[in-house]
Design a protein around this motif. Structure first.
Motif, PDB file in Angstrom:
ATOM      1  N   VAL A 148      -6.802  -4.404   2.738  1.00 41.85           N
ATOM      2  CA  VAL A 148      -5.338  -4.383   2.702  1.00 41.85           C
ATOM      3  C   VAL A 148      -4.809  -3.091   3.320  1.00 41.85           C
ATOM      4  O   VAL A 148      -3.881  -3.099   4.140  1.00 41.85           O
ATOM      5  CB  VAL A 148      -4.827  -4.537   1.253  1.00 41.85           C
ATOM      6  CG1 VAL A 148      -3.355  -4.173   1.159  1.00 41.85           C
ATOM      7  CG2 VAL A 148      -5.068  -5.954   0.759  1.00 41.85           C
ATOM      8  N   ARG A 149      -5.415  -1.984   2.952  1.00 44.98           N
ATOM      9  CA  ARG A 149      -4.958  -0.695   3.497  1.00 44.98           C
ATOM     10  C   ARG A 149      -5.159  -0.639   5.001  1.00 44.98           C
ATOM     11  O   ARG A 149      -4.296  -0.166   5.749  1.00 44.98           O
ATOM     12  CB  ARG A 149      -5.725   0.455   2.838  1.00 44.98           C
ATOM     13  CG  ARG A 149      -5.314   0.704   1.401  1.00 44.98           C
ATOM     14  CD  ARG A 149      -6.036   1.953   0.860  1.00 44.98           C
ATOM     15  NE  ARG A 149      -5.819   2.105  -0.569  1.00 44.98           N
ATOM     16  CZ  ARG A 149      -6.782   2.326  -1.466  1.00 44.98           C
ATOM     17  NH1 ARG A 149      -8.052   2.439  -1.071  1.00 44.98           N
ATOM     18  NH2 ARG A 149      -6.486   2.457  -2.741  1.00 44.98           N
TER      19      ARG A 149
ATOM     20  N   GLU B 129      -3.406   3.858 -11.792  1.00 43.99           N
ATOM     21  CA  GLU B 129      -4.613   4.251 -11.086  1.00 43.99           C
ATOM     22  C   GLU B 129      -4.714   5.755 -10.854  1.00 43.99           C
ATOM     23  O   GLU B 129      -5.786   6.267 -10.591  1.00 43.99           O
ATOM     24  CB  GLU B 129      -4.708   3.513  -9.761  1.00 43.99           C
ATOM     25  CG  GLU B 129      -3.416   3.528  -8.988  1.00 43.99           C
ATOM     26  CD  GLU B 129      -3.556   2.850  -7.650  1.00 43.99           C
ATOM     27  OE1 GLU B 129      -2.532   2.431  -7.113  1.00 43.99           O
ATOM     28  OE2 GLU B 129      -4.684   2.764  -7.154  1.00 43.99           O
TER      29      GLU B 129
ATOM     30  N   ARG C  26      -9.229  -4.328  -1.355  1.00 45.81           N
ATOM     31  CA  ARG C  26      -8.255  -3.246  -1.419  1.00 45.81           C
ATOM     32  C   ARG C  26      -8.267  -2.422  -0.130  1.00 45.81           C
ATOM     33  O   ARG C  26      -7.221  -2.077   0.415  1.00 45.81           O
ATOM     34  CB  ARG C  26      -8.636  -2.369  -2.604  1.00 45.81           C
ATOM     35  CG  ARG C  26      -7.705  -1.257  -2.804  1.00 45.81           C
ATOM     36  CD  ARG C  26      -7.331  -1.148  -4.235  1.00 45.81           C
ATOM     37  NE  ARG C  26      -6.039  -0.543  -4.319  1.00 45.81           N
ATOM     38  CZ  ARG C  26      -5.609   0.118  -5.375  1.00 45.81           C
ATOM     39  NH1 ARG C  26      -6.353   0.184  -6.451  1.00 45.81           N
ATOM     40  NH2 ARG C  26      -4.417   0.643  -5.373  1.00 45.81           N
TER      41      ARG C  26
ATOM     42  N   PRO D 117       0.840  -1.204   0.000  1.00 46.53           N
ATOM     43  CA  PRO D 117       0.000   0.000   0.000  1.00 46.53           C
ATOM     44  C   PRO D 117       0.873   1.251   0.000  1.00 46.53           C
ATOM     45  O   PRO D 117       1.896   1.294   0.696  1.00 46.53           O
ATOM     46  CB  PRO D 117      -0.794  -0.119   1.312  1.00 46.53           C
ATOM     47  CG  PRO D 117      -0.791  -1.575   1.640  1.00 46.53           C
ATOM     48  CD  PRO D 117       0.482  -2.128   1.090  1.00 46.53           C
TER      49      PRO D 117
ATOM     50  N   ARG E 233      -5.803  -3.876  -7.168  1.00 45.51           N
ATOM     51  CA  ARG E 233      -4.569  -3.118  -7.382  1.00 45.51           C
ATOM     52  C   ARG E 233      -3.993  -3.459  -8.762  1.00 45.51           C
ATOM     53  O   ARG E 233      -3.431  -2.610  -9.434  1.00 45.51           O
ATOM     54  CB  ARG E 233      -3.553  -3.474  -6.285  1.00 45.51           C
ATOM     55  CG  ARG E 233      -2.171  -2.844  -6.457  1.00 45.51           C
ATOM     56  CD  ARG E 233      -2.119  -1.453  -5.851  1.00 45.51           C
ATOM     57  NE  ARG E 233      -0.884  -0.745  -6.167  1.00 45.51           N
ATOM     58  CZ  ARG E 233       0.117  -0.547  -5.307  1.00 45.51           C
ATOM     59  NH1 ARG E 233       0.027  -0.986  -4.078  1.00 45.51           N
ATOM     60  NH2 ARG E 233       1.186   0.133  -5.684  1.00 45.51           N
TER      61      ARG E 233
END
Lengths: 488, 453, 453, 488
Positions: free
Chosen positions: B400-401, A310, B397, A99, B416
């Protein structure tokens, strides 16, 4: 000095790691693909492994051992601070898809390096991801092609000076262009008039190297750029020789549209026996929109951003021509290059190019009375000095002089390149050599040159004091043995 | 300046020999417009080693290092334990600061190492010849597609939907310019690879079929079936592997009929490094294809005294000889990474590689079983090596963060990798290696349990 | 076992050659009573590199590293920035894994380095000959006292009260067994060293006077005055230096009349390392004393072909030749630390050493000034280099412990060094080097201000 | 291969670091001691420094390059994991006088290592601080003297076998003892009866090496110990040869009172060209109270504690004979040794001694037909094989064979030690050499031995293929040049 191959000293049953024994009866989820056949990989214990590769290393020559005057390759000192920094856990032990909140420092390195590259070159944007110089060239040419296609312009020709690096025409061809040579004038520079005469609506780009491969600055580059732009084309500059001008001249000021930068040449990341390299491409404002992802660009507030798939639309980078590689490029090289830049600073980098050019001119002027220096009359050289084999005795050529230098304890200069000079010898001392080292080299170089002119037959069988005598390259190519084969 | 040996008196003495009044005179060819009157602005001045190290350490500390987290990321880059002796060897100045071995008499260290590397890679891949390495797996993959075009004289490549999306993207990008046709697809979210669908896309124009093994979702496709279908129409099978450790447990692509095998070698010796430099592996199963290969090749020969030695060979394929007619514009390999790979592989040997693979698979099986028991989690795969896909009840997603804030790096969300595909929102790739402890697995399961309840 | 190359089949083949049925037979001389029937109990079995590294990393993380703190400790061990290239060089296998250079033909690397080291140390100390290093400063100090006894044939050593208490303790310990008389004293807590008091203790039986420079409280005694007093009665002056960087700013002990100069070289190249291995430096001002020196000496000579070369020499002083008549029982030097010192010193050169010393002193002056401004703090010293003594209104030892909880390592309390002396409770040694930032100094001052208010 | 001295290539004005210029006018607190005179220290830039020392290194031989069969020195592989661990910031970047709460991990290393040493040797306590083997010997002898003095016993004699390491008598003399030799019997072992006969109220200690310097185990050690103890003395065991028995035999079971352990021999910390070493001393219950500070001891609950000056009374360690060195000893060596022990474990260490002994016996039996092996009849050797020069041609001696081995690519074995064998050659292969390496060595060793017996004159001028030919050691000692002197 002969070291056996691991296949001759290791066995598949030996290992230099301590792992649990395999339990073949354990259930598996390998879906019927479980390997049965032997692979044939020899193992060595740790002491044997360390000794084998340590011994092998001693059959190599490196900058750490001596002078490495390879023209066009910029073999300079590799600071060990760079190695230390690259191994910091926050750089070495992070995954490219973590991340983004957990890799702000890594992204910071990329952005900071991008800032340096853009500022040092006076350009607008930079595509960081190309993996090496030739990859960067490809990236630059693809940007040009994308820009032309975006305006519906299907130009088919790329002009390349005959003295160009082999990668230039290969890159242009790979990108689908017809390649045409531009001749050199008697000064060793691009023939401006011939170039202008060739320009037209079919010419997509000119690929030029500045300083060029003869070691000379192209003073007309600005005029060339203007002419190319006027004819609707783009100017690609091969950045292999950037070390000659870094900190003193900004290619952006000369009208360049794209230039790759070999971090392993100008910015001291180690060559490592042939890689890894890193070839970020700086781009003009006209080309920046087409740079591949990930891309780094300066926004109006002066801040530099890393743009990925993105976030491409967020930053308006929607015309990217695609992706040249997985992930973000050569992070390990970025940390090293940035460390080097911060060490030198703007003042140090200026001193770098000055000392590199000073050393090269010193060699040029110290050798021109014994070796043919075809462009010595053209004025000062830049960071490399070019000589030819005119005057050698019958039967002796540049390669013999080169191998003779090995016996004097030096890595030879670049041989037979550029192609425009017969038996070319291109010598690039770089800024990290001392005057004492260069003086010793000149003494040796002069001595071997005299022997080549006098026809010393011993040179034909040189080297005599290296780990190997001359190797049979013809045999290697005629009957290729490219992998170890177990004896019957 | 600690890296610059010239003293001011050296400089004066040298200018005297040159006959130039000052250094500026050496730059007289630079036109007025491009002359700078001092150091470039907007950049700092030189700094001590201590100051630079401190600055870089500050940046390093702004990252969460894998060692400080419960770590489950893969998707083409795997975290393995690299023995300390690997780094010792690659830091030897003779390897680190050497140039490309164009002068073989004083480069036998690099050359013999490359010969060993090529031999190891060829065996690992079940091939006969491997080159001296490429930039990375993704560019090697494109080079393989381009090579298949040269071999078959066809220009349509059929890509499996389960090929790493970055690899697919690289191939599509390059093909835009060469004019090749790329038939790509999205991965199908199902327990087994969609071999039938892939085979149905192969036709008489197909130059090659590109299949990842294990694939992006961690599944193990049966390459034999695909090879047969490709060969039936005269196409080549290109197998892509991103986790060489897997080949210690599963059959090699060459055994299964792949004609070209390419992959990413980073898992052995190289480390994560935020994505690069990595190590492209490239091998062919049939010797007749060697002259169509891209990249450097090291070959055995003898010296003038009859001693065995090694040289770069078959360079008539390469750009510095053939210029625009070269098989590739590649000019570099990933030499130091190849050395790291080879040293690590030599330390492992066949026995160690098989043990390492078994340990990875064992832990991955444990993880899959424990994750399957978490309410809200489904394990997709029927087959896998050390990475598999789970589906979660929620936005993977975001999960995960969120977990990253507790130092749990839970995996790579499919979103991702495929930001535009709505149906992948629930997907999460979970990789498990020997560096993952059972405690890490418990930590992940507990966190998911809490998050999904 | 990754470090053991023998395979089981190797072992059998070798036993066959030996003619022994099994390995146990080779241990037949071991009496029954001492034979163990398996691995020793109470100890773990072998472990992978990964597991060991993890265990050791866990222990490492239980320490507060200086880099993570505002750091002001000295008292004989100083933290300086060591250039990265130093460690690269000492990790070269040819240096790291070499033996003592008793076979000089294949040990010129170590020998020439030692010759350079000896020359550097001799010049730094203002002496003519230095040896190839001792264990550390404290043992070098004792060896100097013993040597002075041999030279003067007297057995009373007069130690300055301001000699590092560990050094004093080592000298006293060894002297207990040799029968030498050691006249030691406690340091006087005053702004200037008590030269007069020291000189008053010198008499006709005195073999040597031992003075630290800078002394344990950071003060700079005038060695010339002491040298004169010692020489007047035929005693030798032994100067002890624990911070070689200081000698880039202050006169060398040799210049000032010291006969033997010893010290700790750790500050250059070696690092803190929790106290060892360190580097004992040992030099003499007069060549006539060389044959009474302890330890290894490297000397220049020529080989059979007339080329310059280096060898260990004058070994008739040493234990492996002279056995019980040797000048010392020392058998080892601190070779790799000497290499680190020499590489660091070569990188510095005279210019760098002077710059480094100036920077240390500049920052120390700033620290002294700012600390003096903190209510409740008094700076004791009139003179200092990079370390000085402050007196605080309170128990310095407790303050040090308290500040450590906020990652401030405030210095070495005198009570830590002299646990039994009540009057030292308020004393704190504060060292400042180029690694100390002005921000660190502010942090310390602010914390003391709060603590003492 | 000749590399100049830094004094010949550097200047006092050159530096390889970037520091602020000195401001001579700044106020100072140097109290009148400011240096004016030049020191005369040459500096080199970083590239020059790295190259100089890299080149110098290549004139060295090390374990990483080849076999190093030095008897009594245990030159084994140095694992690089050890180096990595020693450089972890929590070990490398901590000050010895930090508050103990901030160094719990470092103290933990010392305690854990102490636990291993005590357990492996079957002893009671351990003095960790001695800096090297000889320093450890001194520590052990001083413990003995302190214990004797504590009971008012002023014994004056230490008995040392004639085959002892030179440090043994030097140490005993340094500690104020008269040294007397104990003869060896024809088997190469201590003459038990002669020893017993000499024991008496004046004998403070016997210093013995087991396995002894002839490479043989002393089977009577337990009986010797009992006799010495009965006579009121103590037994010191030289631990230099511990590698032969580690993990298989505990010296404590043989009645030893004190033994130093060379961490750089048995536990793989690097020799580093002559140091640093580390020599912790394990002690029996009788001697433990007298061990110097800092000291590590097991308390009744089995836990091991580090005892310093301030905690000595808390732990009842009030009889310590003093302090042998500043700070806590060789931390950097402790981390390496502990890493090695954890890697091998109890099972691996047992394998270590077995393989070391196996390798040595293999060499002994493979050589005894060509070289005189004086104690080959005594049964198996331990970890080293001993030969003599009997049978060499006139005029050739052990040194010639040794230098001949250099030309074969090997570091020579230990020469002329132990003194009890004429022209002694002591060969210790260690456990980290492969059978292939040892086989090659045997072939070379046999060949050179045959040449020595045949009187090959070339051996007298060997080595011929080393960086230097034989060096003139007499000249070096007669006219000592011990520091560089600037040319006039």
């Amino acid at each position: 000095l002969e070291e056996k191959l691991i296949f001759e000293i290791g066995t598949p049953d030996t290992t230099g790691v301590d792992l649990p024994e395999v339990d073949d009866s354990a259930p598996n989820k390998l879906g019927g693909m479980r390997r049965d056949a032997e692979i044939g990989l020899p193992g060595l214990s740790e002491p044997e492994t360390v000794r084998h590769y340590t011994r092998l290393s001693r059959q190599n020559y490196g900058i750490d051992l001596g002078f490495f005057p390879l023209g066009s390759c910029t073999m300079k000192h590799n600071p060990r601070l760079n190695e230390k920094v690259a191994r910091m856990p926050g750089f070495a032990d992070v995954h490219p898809l973590q991340p983004v909140d957990t890799v702000q420092g890594a992204l910071g390195v990329i952005n900071e390096l991008a800032h340096w590259l853009i500022t040092l070159t006076g350009m607008h944007g930079v595509a960081m991801s190309p993996k090496a110089g030739a990859h960067g060239e490809l990236c630059g040419i693809l940007c040009i092609r994308a820009a032309l296609e975006a305006r519906g312009d299907a130009r088919k020709v790329v002009l390349v000076p005959e003295s160009a690096h082999g990668t230039n025409p290969a890159t242009a061809a790979f990108a689908g262009y017809a390649v045409e040579d531009i001749p050199a004038n008697s000064d060793g520079r691009v023939d401006l008039e011939a170039l202008k005469a060739r320009l037209g609506p079919d010419v997509a780009a000119v690929m030029i190297t500045n300083p060029n491969t003869c070691g000379l600055f192209e003073p007309d580059l600005r005029e060339i750029s203007d002419a190319v732009h006027a004819a609707g084309g783009f100017v690609y500059c091969d950045g292999a020789n950037f070390n000659a001008i870094v900190g003193r001249v900004r290619p952006g000021d000369l009208g360049v549209d794209a230039m790759h930068i070999n971090l392993h040449k100008t910015f001291s990341t180690p060559h490592g026996g042939g890689g890894p390299g890193s070839g970020p491409v700086v781009l003009s404002e006209a080309l920046s929109p087409f740079g591949p992802l990930p891309f780094t660009a300066r926004t109006d507030d002066g801040v530099i951003h890393l743009v990925e798939e993105e976030t491409a639309s967020e930053f308006g980078h929607t015309k990217a021509f695609g992706r040249m590689t997985a992930f973000h490029g050569q992070m390990g090289m970025y940390t090293r290059a940035l460390t080097y830049m911060l060490s030198h600073g703007a003042d140090g980098l200026k001193q770098v190019s000055e000392d590199a050019v000073l050393n090269a001119n010193y060699i040029l002027r110290s050798m021109e009375d014994v070796l043919h220096a075809p462009y010595a009359h053209s004025g000062p050289c830049m960071h490399e000095a070019l000589f030819g084999d005119k005057g050698f005795a019958e039967g002796l050529s540049t390669i013999d002089l080169a191998k003779g230098l090995i016996d004097e304890g030096y890595h030879p200069m670049t041989m037979y390149f550029p192609l425009v000079v017969h038996g070319a010898m291109l010598v690039e001392p770089t800024e990290t050599e001392s005057k004492a080292t260069i003086d010793q080299f000149i003494t040796a170089f002069r001595s071997v040159a005299e022997r080549a002119k006098a026809g010393d037959e011993l040179l034909k069988t040189a080297p005599h004091y290296a780990p190997r005598s001359r190797l049979d390259e013809t045999l290697a190519a005629r009957k290729p043995v490219l992998a170890y084969v177990d004896p019957e | 300046m600690r890296y610059l040996p010239l003293t001011d008196s050296d400089r004066s003495a040298m200018l005297d020999v040159i006959g130039a009044p000052n250094v500026d005179a050496l730059f007289s060819d630079v036109p007025e417009i491009a002359r700078l009157d001092g150091p470039i602005r907007d950049l700092p001045m030189h700094a001590s080693e201590m100051a630079v190290e401190k600055h870089m350490r500050g940046l390093s500390k702004k990252n969460l290092a894998a060692a400080d987290a419960a770590f489950f990321l893969g998707a083409g880059a795997y975290r393995h334990h690299v023995p300390a002796s690997v780094d010792t060897i690659i830091q030897r100045g003779e390897f680190l600061t050497a140039y490309t071995p164009y002068q073989p008499e004083i480069a036998q260290g690099t050359l013999q190492m490359l010969f060993e590397f090529q031999s190891q890679v060829a065996r690992l891949y079940g091939c006969v010849v491997a080159n001296a390495s490429m930039y990375d797996g993704s560019t090697a993959c494109w080079e393989a597609v381009a090579m298949a075009g040269r071999v078959t004289k066809r220009s349509k490549a059929v890509l499996s939907g389960a090929l790493h999306p970055h690899y697919t993207e690289v191939v599509k990008t390059m093909a835009k310019f060469t004019g090749d046709t790329i038939a790509a697809a999205q991965p199908s979210i199902q327990a087994d690879p969609d071999n039938a669908g892939l085979i149905s896309r192969i036709d008489a124009d197909t130059s090659c079929v590109v299949v990842q093994y294990p694939d992006i979702l961690g599944r193990l496709p049966d390459l034999e079936e695909i090879a047969a279908a490709a060969h039936a129409v005269g196409a080549l099978l290109i197998a892509v592997n991103t986790e060489p450790v897997a080949l210690g447990a599963i059959k090699s692509p060459g055994e299964l009929g792949a004609d070209i095998v390419v992959g990413e070698g980073q898992a052995l010796g190289v480390g994560l490094q935020f994505g690069g430099p990595y190590l492209g592996l490239f091998a062919v199963r049939d010797k007749k294809h060697v002259r169509q290969m891209p990249g450097r090749l090291c070959g055995e020969t003898v010296d003038a005294d009859g001693r065995r030695g090694f040289v770069l060979t078959l360079s008539t394929r390469e750009q510095h000889i053939r210029r625009e007619k070269a098989t590739s514009n590649i000019c570099t390999n990933s030499g130091l990474c190849a050395l790291a790979f080879t040293v690590h592989m030599t330390l492992l040997g066949e026995k160690g590689l098989r043990q390492l693979a078994a340990e990875n698979h064992r832990l991955a099986c444990i993880a899959a079983e424990k994750l399957a028991a978490v309410p809200g989690v489904t394990v997709l795969n029927h087959s896998f090596f050390n990475e598999f896909t789970i589906l979660v009840d929620g936005d993977a997603r975001q999960i995960v963060r969120d977990l990253a804030e507790d130092n749990i790096l839970a995996g790579v969300s499919l979103a991702r990798l495929y930001p535009d595909v709505e149906e992948f929102t629930r997907g999460l790739l979970v990789a498990v290696t020997e560096t993952t402890s059972e405690e890490d697995i418990e930590t992940l399961c507990a966190a998911l349990k809490e998050k999904l309840s």
